[in-house]
Design a protein around this motif. Structure first.
Motif, PDB file in Angstrom:
ATOM      1  N   LEU B 452       0.828  -1.207   0.000  1.00 53.46           N
ATOM      2  CA  LEU B 452       0.000   0.000   0.000  1.00 53.46           C
ATOM      3  C   LEU B 452       0.863   1.259   0.000  1.00 53.46           C
ATOM      4  N   ASN B 453       2.180   1.043  -0.073  1.00 57.03           N
ATOM      5  CA  ASN B 453       3.074   2.202  -0.078  1.00 57.03           C
ATOM      6  C   ASN B 453       3.680   2.473  -1.442  1.00 57.03           C
ATOM      7  N   SER B 454       3.188   1.743  -2.451  1.00 54.21           N
ATOM      8  CA  SER B 454       3.785   1.924  -3.768  1.00 54.21           C
ATOM      9  C   SER B 454       3.357   3.245  -4.387  1.00 54.21           C
ATOM     10  N   PRO B 455       4.278   3.914  -5.060  1.00 48.38           N
ATOM     11  CA  PRO B 455       3.900   5.153  -5.754  1.00 48.38           C
ATOM     12  C   PRO B 455       2.822   4.898  -6.806  1.00 48.38           C
ATOM     13  N   LEU B 457       0.230   2.996  -6.497  1.00 50.30           N
ATOM     14  CA  LEU B 457      -1.104   2.856  -5.901  1.00 50.30           C
ATOM     15  C   LEU B 457      -1.466   4.169  -5.217  1.00 50.30           C
ATOM     16  N   ASN B 458      -1.991   5.085  -6.002  1.00 49.19           N
ATOM     17  CA  ASN B 458      -2.234   6.424  -5.480  1.00 49.19           C
ATOM     18  C   ASN B 458      -3.423   6.435  -4.524  1.00 49.19           C
ATOM     19  N   LEU B 459      -3.111   6.595  -3.263  1.00 44.55           N
ATOM     20  CA  LEU B 459      -4.168   6.546  -2.243  1.00 44.55           C
ATOM     21  C   LEU B 459      -5.164   7.683  -2.387  1.00 44.55           C
ATOM     22  N   LEU B 460      -4.682   8.844  -2.828  1.00 39.57           N
ATOM     23  CA  LEU B 460      -5.572  10.014  -2.902  1.00 39.57           C
ATOM     24  C   LEU B 460      -6.720   9.774  -3.876  1.00 39.57           C
TER      25      LEU B 460
END
Lengths: 536, 574
Positions: B452-455, B457-460
């Protein structure tokens, strides 16, 4: 227990489907139902170029006239006049009337600026305002609210940071003090459970405000009236000085995204002056994304969208009227020639509606060929608002010309004297009594089966002592999803045999009148022809 | 002429599984990382991919039956991504962003390297429940295809491509496909291309929005849709963003700022548009079943007489009703909810039938019919996430309506080409069920690989979706708005009356319904497509037909363009 139940249901469904499939293949039952011609779906990729080329040739003939130059020049001139007359106006947009104790302006930039640029901008703004109004600035605070495309990974707590909010050192120090955090802490995060010296609960982080109604975290959007913030777990608050240590090489000079200016007490009479003055200064600066003013009069947003003043709209309308007059005069002078051409074209078989297409294309090409390059030029030379004014002129001229041309070239309605026989949906034939009904039935069925324009979907007949009823559903091969239902009744009385054909055209798409007539003609004429040939 | 079973049908199945496995992975990856999914267009895309592979393996052009069977199998696996990996990733994000106090069970989302056994069984079971939609679509396929004569544009496009299969090598077929690929790749490369007039409009009509985005996918799909439907979708969209959102702003329900763009308006209006849809759907669903009651009565009589149809109808109902078991064990539902469940399952079926109707005209219903189910649960004061996960087709896992609509496109395509629906049903349903664990594994391992910290996988990007689900699950009163529901109902009633009185060129209420749910930049594309279709139709049916043909091919090209882009992105990352 639940796992087992769900697994059993899933496996049972699979087993049942596998059973269905096996049965299907073991029985070797026909997989495809009877549809004789459907496999060879008609595939027409040829454009019937002749009709299009025909229209284009006519269009070329009427476009290449020297007189056409007149409206072209007129249109360019009036669009330019309209553009030059455009005067922009910026405004404040009232969001709420709820009074605030303080007067604060928050300015957000489209592209981040450097700290130096931020300071210069603030100084210019303050200087310009204080020239005419007696107001004092208490604080100017630059803020960096950075949304990162590539997050920073904080390995020590296994967290990725997507949003960084950086503030001046003195403000961060005050913030830490109010949050009771250690002064040595370089950044503030949110934590649910782990108690750390640099952590505050998520809800506390979300509710941090710079001043009154100005949130510290960037607002991502709104759902209804609720602001959406980034997930607090992925936000870091730090000082502007610490920012280079966090971002390292990724940090450019331009980091300041917002500027907060807090004024000392402003008297109400000065507020309207302040708002006007701010509008003048902000409108000179192109990099403003959003500006918000909270003051005792309420909350206002600066509209970056310039709207035309009523004066510029009047000029646009006037120029439109003049260009319409010039254009219509030219079009009017060409109408007799086009009408005569139209009459000749009708004689060689061109359908009526194609003249509408030609006249529409004529006006549209004329206006677009001139209008679009002029609009692009105006946009590049003068900017957005003058383009809007010219666009208004262009649109009004285009719509009026189009309406005029199409109405003046509209064919006269048919009168009683015209010989116009619409293709019929019903057809009745009276034959001599000598013919055998079953033979007639076979002939009609054969004619339907051998009609290359249609594929038979259904064909059934019912015989009675003196009557045969044939029903057929035909799919038209040249248009997908269209066809017609035919009901043919053959009845014998003492004197003659009557053939009554009725048809119903249908389509999953809307069918134009010409296609409908074609289908009716192709179906009914073949049947009638077959019956006639059978008689001879 | 009656064709017997093709001797190489097993090759078709094998190729379908290979292509479906690839498509399933791409859909999962696209959904998780780039935001693109092609599962609803799988029949069209797989038609090209399977054709190429079949020709390579068989060393001859495939027969229609080989080709169709492979398309059905591939589409089935691809469709399962919507239920398994799609929802698995969504719930992982919901848990991550939405906070742990939602009390989602751990087996619902990604929780470490080991894939929980319950996760497997739950998502497989939920796919089986979703497959009830396919059985329902089978039971009613004659009703919708023959009685209501609906075009099912995606099915139609698929059948066009299959019938053109033998011409694949020819430039007139290959060029449009390549052009479609290039257009889509250029859009993906350049990013946003369009005009957004929303900001200036705020000065004139606050709350309104008009935009135009260059989206070739939508343009080609719109060109395939019947003219009246396309116009209806455009009108629906204009009503939403030129009449309804300004009205909401006027009523003080929405807050607009002058710098807002169309996505801001869409996001802000989300709870109100969902509420408007609820009101609109209540009136529309009643109208639909009243106006089509006679033909439905006949269909029901036919189902009761035909044992095969009856069996599949019962199976469909059984699968749907089986949801009571996990609901009872996991949530211990209130008596009120249990008493309401029979009605709720009837609503499920009615919504499935309405979805099939909408898909019939528009090709995809895009979940436009489903907020009514969410609202029903919400108004019953259901305030725990797990009940929604199990019962709500809009925000939960089992989606019989989605499957019903998507599978009807396949039935239409098969019927158009002469393949019996009896054979399509088991292949499609089996491939969905077998594809479910596979696509779930894809979802799990993609999350494992990227974390879940991969660039990438954009959380925003997930924040708005998750916030909306959060609001509903927590029972926030702002999730639905009574005024908006009334506005929606009045609008539907007025439109139905207007359409019946004026007979506006055959525009249907269902196309307007879909138009209401689309974003403002997409609605305008439908109006442009209508204009192009109208002109083509006036020039001649040959031109019109060519337009349909080339639109299908270019749509397939766009789908392949997304695949190419996804693979490039994947290779670039790993």
């Amino acid at each position: 227990m639940l796992d087992t139940i769900m697994l059993v249901i899933y496996l049972c469904t699979i087993a049942y489907l596998a059973y269905l499939l096996t049965v299907m293949f073991i029985r070797k039952s026909p997989l495809m139902f009877e549809k004789s011609l459907i496999h060879n779906l008609a595939f027409y990729t040829r454009l019937r170029a002749s009709r299009i080329l025909f229209m284009l040739k006519v269009l070329r003939t009427i476009l290449l006239k020297p007189i056409v130059l007149l409206p072209i020049i007129a249109l360019i001139i009036f669009m330019l006049i309209s553009a030059r007359a455009a005067i922009p106006a910026y405004s404040w947009y009232k969001v709420s009337g709820e009074p605030f104790n303080e007067t604060v302006v928050t300015i957000s930039f489209i592209n981040p600026i450097s700290i130096g640029e931020g300071t210069d901008f603030a100084e210019t703004l303050i200087e310009e305002i204080t020239k005419s109004i007696n107001v004092q600035v208490r604080t100017v605070m630059p803020i960096a609210r950075l949304s990162l495309a590539k997050p920073i990974i904080l390995n020590n707590i296994n967290r990725s940071i997507y949003v960084i909010v950086a503030l001046p050192d003195n403000y961060i120090a005050k913030l830490k003090e109010s949050l009771e955090l250690g002064m040595h802490v370089p950044y503030i995060l949110s934590c649910d459970k782990t108690l750390r010296s640099n952590c505050i609960p998520p809800h506390k982080l979300l509710n941090l405000v710079v001043i009154d109604d100005v949130y510290l975290l960037p607002v991502q959007g709104y759902i209804g009236l609720k602001p959406i913030f980034p997930p607090p777990g992925n936000v870091m608050i730090t000082s502007l000085n610490y920012l280079p240590k966090v971002l390292g090489e990724d940090l450019g000079d331009e980091v300041i995204t917002d500027l907060v200016i807090v004024y000392d007490e402003v008297i109400v009479t000065d507020l309207s002056k302040l708002m006007k003055q701010l509008l003048v200064i902000l409108s000179k600066y192109g990099n403003i994304n959003k500006a918000e003013l909270v003051c005792p009069l309420g909350k206002f947003l600066y509209s970056r969208v310039a709207i035309p003043t009523s004066k510029s709209l009047i000029v646009a309308t006037t120029t439109s009227i003049i260009s319409i007059i010039v254009l219509l005069a030219v079009l009017h002078s060409m109408t007799p020639e086009i009408k005569s051409l139209y009459g000749k074209l009708l004689l060689v078989g061109m359908p009526q509606w194609s003249m509408t297409i030609i006249s529409s294309l004529y006006v549209s090409i004329l206006i677009l060929l001139v209008g679009v390059p002029t609009l692009i030029y105006i946009y590049l030379r003068y900017g957005g608002l003058p383009t809007f004014n010219s666009f208004l002129t262009l649109s009004i001229t285009w719509l009026s010309s189009l309406t005029y041309m199409n109405s003046s070239l509209k064919p006269k309605s048919l009168t009683k004297s015209d010989v116009y026989i619409p293709i019929t949906r019903r057809y009745d034939l009276m034959l001599s009594n000598g013919i055998d009904l079953s033979r007639l039935e076979n002939v009609i069925k054969d004619s339907l089966k051998t009609n290359e324009f249609f594929t038979i979907e259904e064909l059934e007949s019912q015989r009675y002592p003196n009557e045969v009823v044939i029903h057929a559903r035909l799919m038209y091969n040249e248009v997908w999803g269209s066809g017609l239902d035919l009901n043919i009744v053959l009845s014998r009385d003492e004197e003659s045999v009557k053939v009554h054909i009725s048809s119903y055209v249908w389509g999953i798409e809307e069918i134009s009148e010409s296609i409908m007539n074609t289908m009716l003609g192709l179906a009914i004429s073949r049947i009638v022809g077959a019956i006639r040939s059978c008689l001879t | 002429m009656t064709l017997e079973v093709s001797s190489k049908w097993h090759v078709g199945v094998a190729v379908g599984i290979i292509v479906g496995s690839l498509l399933g992975f791409i859909d999962t990856y696209g959904y998780a990382v780039t935001g693109y999914t092609t599962s609803e267009l799988a029949p069209i895309i797989s038609a090209i991919l399977t054709l190429a592979l079949l020709t390579l393996i068989l060393k001859r052009p495939p027969t229609i039956i080989e080709h169709l069977i492979s398309i059905v199998a591939a589409t089935g696996i691809s469709l399962s991504t919507a239920i398994t990996s799609g929802m698995y990733i969504t719930y992982t994000m919901l848990n991550y962003i939405g906070g742990e106090d939602l009390n989602l069970p751990e087996w619902l989302y990604f929780k470490g390297a080991f894939l929980n056994g319950t996760t497997f069984t739950f998502y497989s079971y939920a796919t089986a429940v979703s497959a009830s939609g396919i059985f329902l679509a089978y039971v009613f396929h004659k009703h919708f295809i023959e009685k209501e004569r609906l075009p099912y544009p995606i099915g139609l496009a698929c059948s066009m491509i299959v019938s053109m299969g033998k011409y694949l090598g020819k430039p007139r077929i290959t060029l449009p496909i390549i052009l479609g690929i290039l257009l889509q790749l250029s859009v993906l490369q350049v990013g946003y291309m369009g005009i957004d007039l929303t900001s200036p409009l705020q000065q004139v009509i606050p709350g309104s929005s008009i935009a135009l985005t260059l989206d070739f996918f939508i343009l080609f799909l719109a060109l395939l849709i019947p003219l009246n439907t396309s116009v209806g979708i455009g009108i629906g969209n204009l009503i939403m963003y030129l009449v309804l959102t300004p009205l909401l702003t006027y009523l003080g329900l929405m807050y607009v700022a002058p710098f807002m763009k169309s996505p801001d308006i869409v996001l802000e209006a989300a709870p109100y548009t969902a509420s408007i849809m609820v009101g609109f759907l209540i009136v529309t669903i009643i109208y639909y079943f009243i106006s089509a009651r006679m033909s439905f009565i006949l269909t029901f009589k036919l189902i009761l007489k035909d044992k095969a149809l009856l069996k599949r109808a019962i199976l469909s109902l059984t699968l749907l009703i089986s949801l009571v078991i996990p609901l009872w064990i996991l949530t211990k539902p209130s008596t009120k909810l249990l008493a309401f469940l029979p009605l709720y399952f009837i609503l499920h079926i009615m919504l499935a039938l309405l979805t099939i109707r909408v898909v019939g005209e528009t090709g995809t219903a895009s979940q436009s019919t489903l907020p009514l189910a969410t609202f029903s649960l919400f108004s019953l004061k259901v305030r725990n996430a797990l009940t929604y996960v199990l019962l709500d087709p809009y925000t939960g896992v089992p989606m019989p309506q989605f499957m019903a609509g998507a599978s009807m496109n396949i039935f239409k395509s098969a019927r158009k080409l002469g393949l019996d629906a009896d054979i399509v049903l088991p292949i499609l349903a089996l491939s969905i069920l077998i594809g479910a664990p596979l696509t779930l594994i894809y979802g799990h391992y993609l999350l494992l690989a990227y974390g879940l910290n991969s660039p990438k996988l954009n959380l925003l990007r997930w924040v708005p979706v998750v916030t909306w689900m959060n609001i509903i699950y927590r029972g926030d009163v702002s999730a639905f708005n009574i005024t908006s529901i009334i506005i929606g109902a009045v609008l539907a009633f007025t439109l139905i009356l207007l359409l019946r009185i004026t007979r506006l060129g055959g525009i249907s209420i269902y196309s307007i319904l879909l138009g209401l749910t689309l974003t403002p930049d997409i609605g305008v594309i439908f109006l442009i497509a209508s204009l192009i279709k109208y002109v083509a139709l006036r020039i001649g049916f040959d031109v019109y037909e060519s337009l349909l043909t080339y639109s299908s091919l270019m749509l397939a090209g766009c789908g392949i363009g997304v695949i190419v882009s996804t693979i490039t992105s994947l290779v670039g990352v790993t």
